[in-house]
Design a protein around this motif. Structure first.
Motif, short mmCIF file in Angstrom:
data_model
loop_
_atom_site.label_atom_id
_atom_site.label_comp_id
_atom_site.label_asym_id
_atom_site.label_seq_id
_atom_site.Cartn_x
_atom_site.Cartn_y
_atom_site.Cartn_z
N ARG A 97 55.68 48.78 42.64
CA ARG A 97 54.36 48.69 43.28
C ARG A 97 53.30 48.53 42.20
NH1 ARG A 97 53.55 50.98 48.67
NH2 ARG A 97 55.50 51.77 49.54
N ILE A 98 52.40 47.61 42.44
CA ILE A 98 51.29 47.38 41.51
C ILE A 98 49.99 47.33 42.31
CG2 ILE A 98 50.22 45.74 39.92
CD1 ILE A 98 52.99 44.87 39.08
N CYS A 99 49.02 48.13 41.91
CA CYS A 99 47.68 48.06 42.49
C CYS A 99 46.81 47.26 41.53
CB CYS A 99 47.10 49.46 42.68
SG CYS A 99 48.01 50.48 43.85
N ARG A 100 46.09 46.30 42.06
CA ARG A 100 45.27 45.45 41.19
C ARG A 100 43.91 45.19 41.81
NH1 ARG A 100 47.82 39.29 41.60
NH2 ARG A 100 47.39 38.96 43.82
N ARG A 101 42.96 44.86 40.96
CA ARG A 101 41.64 44.43 41.42
C ARG A 101 41.44 42.99 40.98
NH1 ARG A 101 38.63 47.98 39.10
NH2 ARG A 101 38.41 49.37 40.89
N ILE A 102 41.21 42.09 41.92
CA ILE A 102 41.01 40.68 41.62
C ILE A 102 39.54 40.44 41.32
CG2 ILE A 102 41.21 38.33 42.51
CD1 ILE A 102 43.56 39.25 44.20
N ILE A 103 39.28 39.79 40.18
CA ILE A 103 37.91 39.51 39.74
C ILE A 103 37.64 38.01 39.88
CG2 ILE A 103 36.24 39.78 37.88
CD1 ILE A 103 37.50 42.42 38.76
N PRO A 104 36.66 37.62 40.69
CA PRO A 104 36.35 36.19 40.85
C PRO A 104 35.55 35.66 39.67
CG PRO A 104 34.82 37.49 42.14
CD PRO A 104 35.79 38.47 41.52
N ARG A 105 35.55 34.35 39.50
CA ARG A 105 34.77 33.73 38.42
C ARG A 105 33.28 33.86 38.68
NH1 ARG A 105 37.53 31.18 34.67
NH2 ARG A 105 39.67 30.54 35.10
N ASN A 106 32.86 33.55 39.89
CA ASN A 106 31.45 33.64 40.24
C ASN A 106 31.22 34.93 41.01
OD1 ASN A 106 28.81 33.35 41.14
ND2 ASN A 106 29.03 31.17 41.59
N GLN A 107 30.83 35.96 40.30
CA GLN A 107 30.70 37.27 40.91
C GLN A 107 29.41 37.42 41.71
OE1 GLN A 107 31.64 40.38 38.02
NE2 GLN A 107 33.08 39.00 37.02
N GLN A 108 28.53 36.41 41.62
CA GLN A 108 27.34 36.42 42.46
C GLN A 108 27.64 35.79 43.82
OE1 GLN A 108 24.85 34.30 39.56
NE2 GLN A 108 23.61 36.14 39.36
N LEU A 109 28.72 35.05 43.89
CA LEU A 109 29.10 34.39 45.14
C LEU A 109 30.22 35.12 45.85
CD1 LEU A 109 28.70 31.87 46.97
CD2 LEU A 109 30.44 30.72 45.56
N ASP A 110 31.21 35.58 45.11
CA ASP A 110 32.39 36.25 45.68
C ASP A 110 32.48 37.68 45.19
OD1 ASP A 110 33.51 33.90 47.04
OD2 ASP A 110 33.89 33.15 45.02
N ALA A 111 33.02 38.53 46.03
CA ALA A 111 33.19 39.94 45.66
C ALA A 111 34.58 40.18 45.08
CB ALA A 111 33.00 40.82 46.89
#
Length: 496
Positions: A97-111
């Protein structure tokens, strides 16, 4: 939508997938197959590659920048007990099991979003593998997956399955609300399966990655700093661009180089005030502008002033000048008479810099091979060189045979030029580091010299003149460089 010929949209979309794990918290949801494809590799290959994609989701979507791993059961034995997702299955057992946080390129557009990736193995068939992607959902909402970021499909879960004959993609959908399988959902499944299959097939065929990023500066630090610099400078610089060149390419390229330098300097120096940078052949001066604005000390010069210089703040303009660099040691090596040229026609910089200078050569053209030499001959100096055009020590384009890259089975002319520059730098005792930068350019290799080889017997500015002459002569000499420098100084234009 037209799928590639080898992809088979499954006919089982309206049929329940009965052997996948049930999730008690999502009782009204069911798994449905979307696509499948024949396999030509073993379960171990699938398992290795699918876990690489867990750690690198940016390979499946250009909208994603990276993922931060929050926890991994291979490193934390308690994760199986503390995981929020409960699975019930008679056909599979949890392997990792792996818990991860996905980081978008445009953080002003996507969360950003958190997601659990669960690797499972078949209990009745040990060759079976199943990877589940389960995003954290707000189950108080009627359609909780409608509130997921754009880069995640509007489903409660994604599954990638391996059997001895097929790989399949499946979605977890709400059976109470018949969800139309939109073209976007199909495209997403197609991309996930296609990238996975490409990686698996490449592994079987012996594919080796040619370019290794992030060996000098850690990726996450680079990306975080780049995002901050982009927020601060990109919009203003693009809108105020006065050159004829493409503003986006130059702005994003120099922001990437500035980011790399900032993170590199954090490793090398105790503070911003403990060294100075000098940008040789600084062109439009944008890199100097960014670094000075970030509080670093330094300056840049070029053979020709650019329009951009006048639009920068006054403190930046003070540190940009029109000069031609002619290395001080060449007067003893030049064997041809110089043509007469009035001294007032241009200003010469002799390549002597303050102690503890960091020399930058970004597409420095004719000066590129001199950067490691100057850094070595200036006390306590270091350098970064990002080569572009293939120039030798005479200032002309190279017409002689270049060495083959030592780390590659094959390589083009640019790769061979990088190898020659590395060998030249090593002759001056540099311990050379090479990093392909994350910038929008095909000429993106950086050579970094920040430490001297342990067996070096010479000390920087006292590098023996006879040894200097011998090395330059063995590298096709420097005859004609001064004439070439005069031509550059009196020319009205330059390519960079």
């Amino acid at each position: 939508m037209k799928f590639p010929a080898f992809w088979k949209p499954t006919e089982l979309y309206n049929t329940l997938v009965t052997d996948y794990p049930k999730i008690p918290s999502l009782e009204t949801y069911e798994w449905r197959y979307i696509l499948e494809h024949d396999v030509c590799y073993e379960a171990s290959v699938f398992e290795k590659m699918v876990m690489e994609l867990v750690y690198h989701p940016e390979r499946t979507s250009s909208v994603i920048m990276r993922t931060d791993i929050l926890c991994d059961s291979n490193n934390e034995s308690s994760l199986h007990e503390t995981s929020e997702v409960v699975l019930n299955s008679d056909y599979y057992q949890v392997d990792r099991r792996i818990c991860r946080r996905i980081i978008p390129r445009n953080q002003q557009l996507d969360a950003s979003m958190e997601q659990e990736a669960i690797l499972m193995k078949g209990t009745d068939d040990r060759n079976k593998r199943l990877l589940l992607y389960l995003p954290k959902l707000d189950l108080t909402l009627e359609q909780p997956y409608d509130h997921l970021p754009y880069y995640h499909p509007a489903v409660a879960g994604v599954a990638l399955e391996y059997t001895s004959t097929k790989i399949r993609a499946a979605y977890l959908l709400n059976s109470k609300h018949q969800q139309e399988l939109s073209m976007r959902l199909q495209r997403t499944a197609n991309m996930l399966l296609m990238v996975l299959h490409k990686h698996c097939k490449g592994t079987v065929e012996g594919y080796e990655k040619r370019m290794l990023h992030d060996t000098v500066v850690e990726r996450n630090k680079f990306q975080d700093t780049y995002v901050e610099l982009k927020k601060k400078y990109a919009k203003q610089l693009i809108e105020g661009w006065v050159e004829k060149t493409d503003p986006k390419k130059h702005v994003f390229e120099d922001l990437g180089i500035a980011t790399f330098l900032i993170e590199l300097w954090k490793q090398m120096y105790p503070s911003k005030q403990s060294f100075n940078f000098v940008d040789i052949g600084c062109g439009n001066g944008l890199l100097v502008h960014i670094l000075l604005s970030e509080g670093y000390l330094g300056y840049g010069f070029d053979a020709r002033e650019r329009k951009s210089w006048k639009i920068y703040p006054e403190f930046v303009q003070r540190n940009l000048s029109e000069k031609v660099l002619v290395p001080f040691f060449l007067k003893d090596l030049e064997d041809q008479p110089l043509p007469f040229i009035p001294v007032e026609s241009f200003t010469i910089h002799d390549g002597r810099f303050p102690v503890n200078s960091f020399i930058i050569g970004n597409h420095a053209d004719e000066l590129t091979p001199y950067i490691p030499i100057l850094a070595r001959l200036n006390k306590k100096s270091s350098f970064i060189s990002i080569p572009c055009c293939v120039h030798d020590l005479t200032g002309a384009k190279i017409s002689w045979s270049l060495p083959k890259p030592r780390d590659k089975k094959h390589g083009g002319r640019y790769a061979m030029y990088i190898e020659w520059l590395r060998q030249l730098s090593e002759r001056f005792d540099w311990k050379v580091e090479i990093e392909p930068l994350r910038i929008p350019s095909t000429r993106n290799y950086a050579l970094i010299g920040r430490s001297i080889q342990e067996n070096s017997s010479s000390e920087g500015a006292t590098f023996p003149p006879e040894t200097l002459k011998k090395i330059i002569d063995e590298n096709h000499g420097a005859s004609g460089f001064l004439q070439h420098a005069i031509q550059v100084a009196t020319s009205n234009s330059r390519s960079h």
